[in-house]
Write an enzyme that holds these catalytic residues in place. Structure first.
Site, PDB file in Angstrom:
ATOM      1  CG  HIS A   1      34.380  25.894 100.261  1.00 14.56           C
ATOM      2  ND1 HIS A   1      35.228  26.770 100.875  1.00 14.56           N
ATOM      3  CD2 HIS A   1      33.269  26.584  99.982  1.00 14.56           C
ATOM      4  CE1 HIS A   1      34.644  27.932 100.970  1.00 14.56           C
ATOM      5  NE2 HIS A   1      33.445  27.846 100.424  1.00 14.56           N
TER       6      HIS A   1
ATOM      7  CD  GLU B   1      39.352  39.579  85.177  1.00 14.54           C
ATOM      8  OE1 GLU B   1      39.578  38.453  85.650  1.00 14.54           O
ATOM      9  OE2 GLU B   1      38.997  40.536  85.885  1.00 14.54           O
TER      10      GLU B   1
ATOM     11  CB  CYS C   1      47.471  37.575  88.583  1.00 13.55           C
ATOM     12  SG  CYS C   1      46.061  38.445  87.895  1.00 13.55           S
TER      13      CYS C   1
ATOM     14  CG  ASP D   1      37.060  35.775  85.258  1.00 13.78           C
ATOM     15  OD1 ASP D   1      36.099  34.992  85.262  1.00 13.78           O
ATOM     16  OD2 ASP D   1      37.403  36.431  86.253  1.00 13.78           O
TER      17      ASP D   1
HETATM   18  C1  PEP Z   1      41.454  35.476  86.769  1.00 13.21           C
HETATM   19  O1  PEP Z   1      40.297  35.633  86.365  1.00 13.21           O
HETATM   20  O2  PEP Z   1      42.334  34.868  86.126  1.00 13.21           O
HETATM   21  C2  PEP Z   1      41.848  35.989  88.102  1.00 13.21           C
HETATM   22  C3  PEP Z   1      43.095  35.919  88.503  1.00 13.21           C
HETATM   23  O3  PEP Z   1      40.879  36.516  88.876  1.00 13.21           O
HETATM   24  P1  PEP Z   1      39.808  35.657  89.718  1.00 13.21           P
HETATM   25  O4  PEP Z   1      40.228  34.228  89.660  1.00 13.21           O
HETATM   26  O5  PEP Z   1      39.826  36.238  91.089  1.00 13.21           O
HETATM   27  O6  PEP Z   1      38.541  35.960  88.963  1.00 13.21           O
HETATM   28 MG    MG Z   2      39.035  37.125  87.243  1.00 17.77          MG
END
Ligand code: PEP
Ligand code: MG
Length: 574
Positions: free
Chosen positions: A190, A433, A504, A457
Site C-alpha cells: 500500500h 494478459e 496498459c 498479469d
Molecule cells: C495488467 O494485468 O497488466 C493490468 C493492467 O491489469 P491489473 O494490473 O489491474 O491486473
Molecule cells: Mg490484469
C-alpha cells in the site's frame, strides 16, 4: 557499491537529500490495574471505538482529497472492522473473565490476526495486518496517547521505518516528508502505491541493514529511481545528487508543459499515450499530465468499496463524470476485474488454493450475468456522445469472449426495447494478459475489436510468479525474453488482422521498455499519469527505424538482465 551505499527496491521515482526521521510505532504499554465491571470496561471500549471511527474518517477524507477514493478505501475497511461482531464478541469474552479492556483488546486482536495469517493466504495475511492496525489504534486511544509518532516530525525529513501501515502512510505530512525508505514491503504494498500516486520518492524492501545503519538525524541521500541509499554522503556526492534533483525537477516541468501536445515518433508516426486511472480524481490528474485518453479505467474500486455491488445509477454517474473530464478523448472501460487478490464480500468466493488462477475477472462476469449486465448497461448508457470502449479482463478462450459479447448484445436489445438511450457502436475488446490469449490473438480477433496488453498479469502467468509475492519478486520480469516474445506476437498477429493493439500494463510506462515496444509497432501506451511526460519525450526522440533496430537487438538476448543492461546503454545514449 561502497560500505555506505545500500540498495532496496525502487518503489517511487525521485531524489531526496536530508536527515532521517526514524519512525517506530509508539510503545503501547498496558498498565497493570484491576478491571472494572464488565459494563464499565465495555463502555470504555465503546468510547474508544467511537474516537477511532472519527480518526479513521479524518484519514479517509485526507487521503481521498490527496489521492482519490481508491487509496482512501482502506480506511473505510478499517471503520467496518471496528463494528466487526467477532472482534467485539472476543473482547467481551476476555472482559467477562476479569481482564481490563486493554488486555482483552490485545488478546482478541492477536487471536484474530493469527487466525487470519495462519490461513496461508496473502490476502488474509494482509487482513491480519489490518486487524492489528485497528487494534493498535483503539489501544492507543484507550491509553490516551496522540494519533501517531509521525506527528513528531517537525522538519522536512526522510522517513525510515521497518514498515509503514496504510494509517502511517496516510499520516505523513507531504510538506514535511521528503521521501521514505522501509526495510520491509514490496512494489505492490500500500505504501509504495500511495507514494507513486502522491509523487513521493520511495524505496522499499531495503532489509534489516536499513535500521542497523541509520538512526534519527542520520544524513542520507535516496534515489527512488534506482533504489539507492547513501549514508553520510560526502559533500561532493550531496552536490551531485542535488544537482540531479534540480535538473530533474526542471526537466519534468518542461516535459510536462510539452506533454500537452500529442505524441509522434521522430519520423512523424502518431502514437497514442494514455493514462491508467481508477476514478474521477485521477482522470483530472491524467489530463494535467497530457493524457490523450484513458487506456485503462479500472472499475473494481466500485465493487470493493462497499458491502454490496454498485447500482447501475451510481456507476452511470461516475462513468459520465469521467467521460466528461476527458472531453471527448477515448476512454477504455475495463469490466469488473475482481477475484484474485481483490475479492468483494458479497460474492460466494470458494476457498481457493490459487486465487489468481481461480474465479476471477471475466469468469465471474459470465457466472454472475446480472452483475455483469448492470455494469454493461451503465457503460453503454453513459457512453452516449463519448468515445467509450469496453474491455474484458483475463480472457483466455474464444468461447468465453463470444459469450461475453452475446451478453453485451443482449443488454443492447433490452435497452432498445425499454427505449433507454445508449451508444450502439461502442467497440468491444479484450486485455491480452494470459499467455493463452497472446498465442490466440489471430483467433480472438474474430470477436475482439481491439487488444490491450496487460503485462502485469501476462508476466505473472508467463513466468509462473505470483505478482504480489515479495519472496519471488526477482522472478517477476516483464522484460524477460519469453514475455517480450508474447508481446511481439500479439502486436504482429493483431495488426495482421487489422486490429489496434495497445498496452496498459506497467511496462508501457517504463522508459527502459518504450523503445522496444515502439519498435514492435505498439499503437498505444497507457500508464500512470506521472509517467506520461517522460514517455512522450522519449517517443519523440526515436524514429521507427531506430526503434526497430533496438527491438531486434534486444530480442537477441537470452535473459531479462541482459536486455535491461542493453537498454540502460541505449537510454544513456539518447
Ligand atoms: C495488467 O494485468 O497488466 C493490468 C493492467 O491489469 P491489473 O494490473 O489491474 O491486473
Ligand atoms: Mg490484469
Amino acid at each position: 557499491m561502497t560500505e555506505n551505499n545500500f540498495k532496496g527496491i525502487p518503489a517511487s521515482d525521485g531524489i531526496a537529500v536530508g536527515r532521517v526521521f526514524c519512525y517506530s510505532p509508539v510503545e503501547l504499554t498496558i498498565p497493570v490495574c484491576a478491571a472494572g465491571s464488565v459494563d464499565e470496561e465495555m463502555a470504555r471500549f465503546d468510547t474508544a471505538r467511537e474516537r477511532a471511527r472519527v480518526e479513521l474518517q479524518g484519514l479517509y477524507e485526507v487521503i481521498e482529497r490527496r489521492a482519490g477514493k481508491k487509496d482512501a478505501s482502506i480506511f473505510e475497511a478499517h471503520q467496518q472492522m471496528l463494528s466487526d461482531p467477532a472482534l467485539e464478541g472476543k473482547i467481551r469474552e476476555f472482559v467477562e473473565i476479569g481482564q481490563t479492556v486493554e488486555q482483552a483488546l490485545v488478546q482478541a486482536t492477536e487471536e484474530l490476526a493469527s487466525l487470519l495469517s495462519g490461513m496461508n493466504d496473502e490476502l488474509f495475511a494482509a487482513r491480519a495486518q489490518d486487524v492489528k492496525d485497528v487494534g493498535r489504534r483503539i489501544l492507543r486511544i484507550l491509553l490516551g496517547l496522540p494519533d501517531t509518532a509521525l506527528g513528531a516530525v517537525v522538519q522536512p525529513s526522510i522517513i525510515v521505518a521497518e514498515d509503514l501501515t496504510p494509517s502511517d502512510t496516510a499520516s505523513l505530512d507531504p510538506k514535511l516528508t521528503l521521501g521514505f525508505i522501509t526495510a520491509q514491503g514490496g512494489l505492490t504494498s500500500h505504501s509504495a502505491i500511495l507514494a507513486r500516486t502522491l509523487g513521493l520518492p520511495a524505496i522499499v524492501g531495503m532489509g534489516d541493514v536499513l535500521l542497523d545503519r541509520v538512526s534519527n538525524g542520520t544524513f542520507i541521500v535516496m534515489d527512488g529511481r534506482t533504489g539507492e541509499m547513501i549514508v553520510e554522503p560526502d559533500a561532493e556526492t550531496v552536490a551531485h545528487y542535488k544537482q540531479i534533483k534540480v535538473q530533474r525537477d526542471s526537466h519534468l516541468q518542461i516535459l510536462k508543459a510539452a506533454a500537452e501536445k500529442d505524441a509522434f515518433t521522430a519520423n512523424g508516426r502518431r502514437v497514442e499515450v494514455a493514462a491508467n486511472i481508477g476514478e474521477v480524481a485521477s482522470a483530472r490528474d491524467a489530463m494535467e499530465h497530457g493524457a490523450e485518453g484513458i487506456g485503462l479505467l479500472r472499475t473494481e474500486f466500485l465493487y470493493l468499496e462497499d458491502t454490496q455491488p454498485p447500482s447501475e445509477e451510481k456507476q452511470y454517474q461516475i462513468y459520465c463524470e469521467i467521460f466528461e473530464v476527458m472531453c471527448g478523448r477515448p476512454v477504455i472501460v475495463r469490466t469488473l476485474d475482481i477475484g484474485g487478490d481483490k475479492p468483494p464480500s458479497y460474492l460466494p468466493f470458494p476457498d481457493e488454493m490459487n486465487p489468481f488462477l481461480g474465479w476471477r475477472a471475466i469468469r465471474i462476469s459470465l457466472d454472475e450475468p446480472e452483475l455483469f449486465k448492470t455494469q454493461l448497461r451503465a457503460i453503454l448508457r453513459a457512453a452516449v456522445g463519448h468515445q467509450a470502449r469496453i474491455m474484458f479482463p483475463m480472457v483466455s478462450d474464444l468461447d468465453e469472449l463470444r459469450r461475453a459479447r452475446d451478453i453485451v448484445d443482449a443488454v443492447k436489445r433490452d435497452l432498445a426495447i425499454a427505449s433507454v438511450g445508449f451508444a450502439f457502436d461502442v467497440p468491444v475488446g479484450i486485455m491480452v494478459e494470459t499467455p493463452a490469449a497472446a498465442v490466440l490473438v489471430d483467433v480472438l480477433a474474430e470477436a475482439s475489436d481491439f487488444f490491450s496488453l496487460g503485462t502485469n498479469d501476462l508476466t505473472q502467468y508467463t513466468m509462473a510468479v505470483d505478482r504480489g509475492n515479495a519472496k519471488v519478486s526477482g522472478l517477476f520480469q516483464p522484460l524477460h525474453p519469453a514475455v517480450l516474445r508474447l508481446i511481439r506476437h500479439t502486436i504482429d498477429a493483431g495488426h495482421s488482422k487489422g486490429k489496434w493493439v495497445g498496452m496498459c500494463g506497467e511496462l508501457a510506462g517504463m522508459t527502459k521498455a518504450i523503445p522496444i515496444l515502439l519498435g514492435f509497432g505498439l499503437d498505444e501506451f497507457s500508464m500512470s499519469a506521472r509517467a506520461i511526460p517522460e514517455a512522450k519525450d522519449l517517443i519523440g526522440k526515436l524514429t521507427d527505424e531506430k526503434a526497430r533496430e533496438i527491438a531486434s537487438q534486444a530480442m537477441s538476448f537470452g535473459t531479462a538482465a541482459e536486455i535491461e543492461n542493453y537498454m540502460k546503454g541505449i537510454l544513456a545514449s539518447l
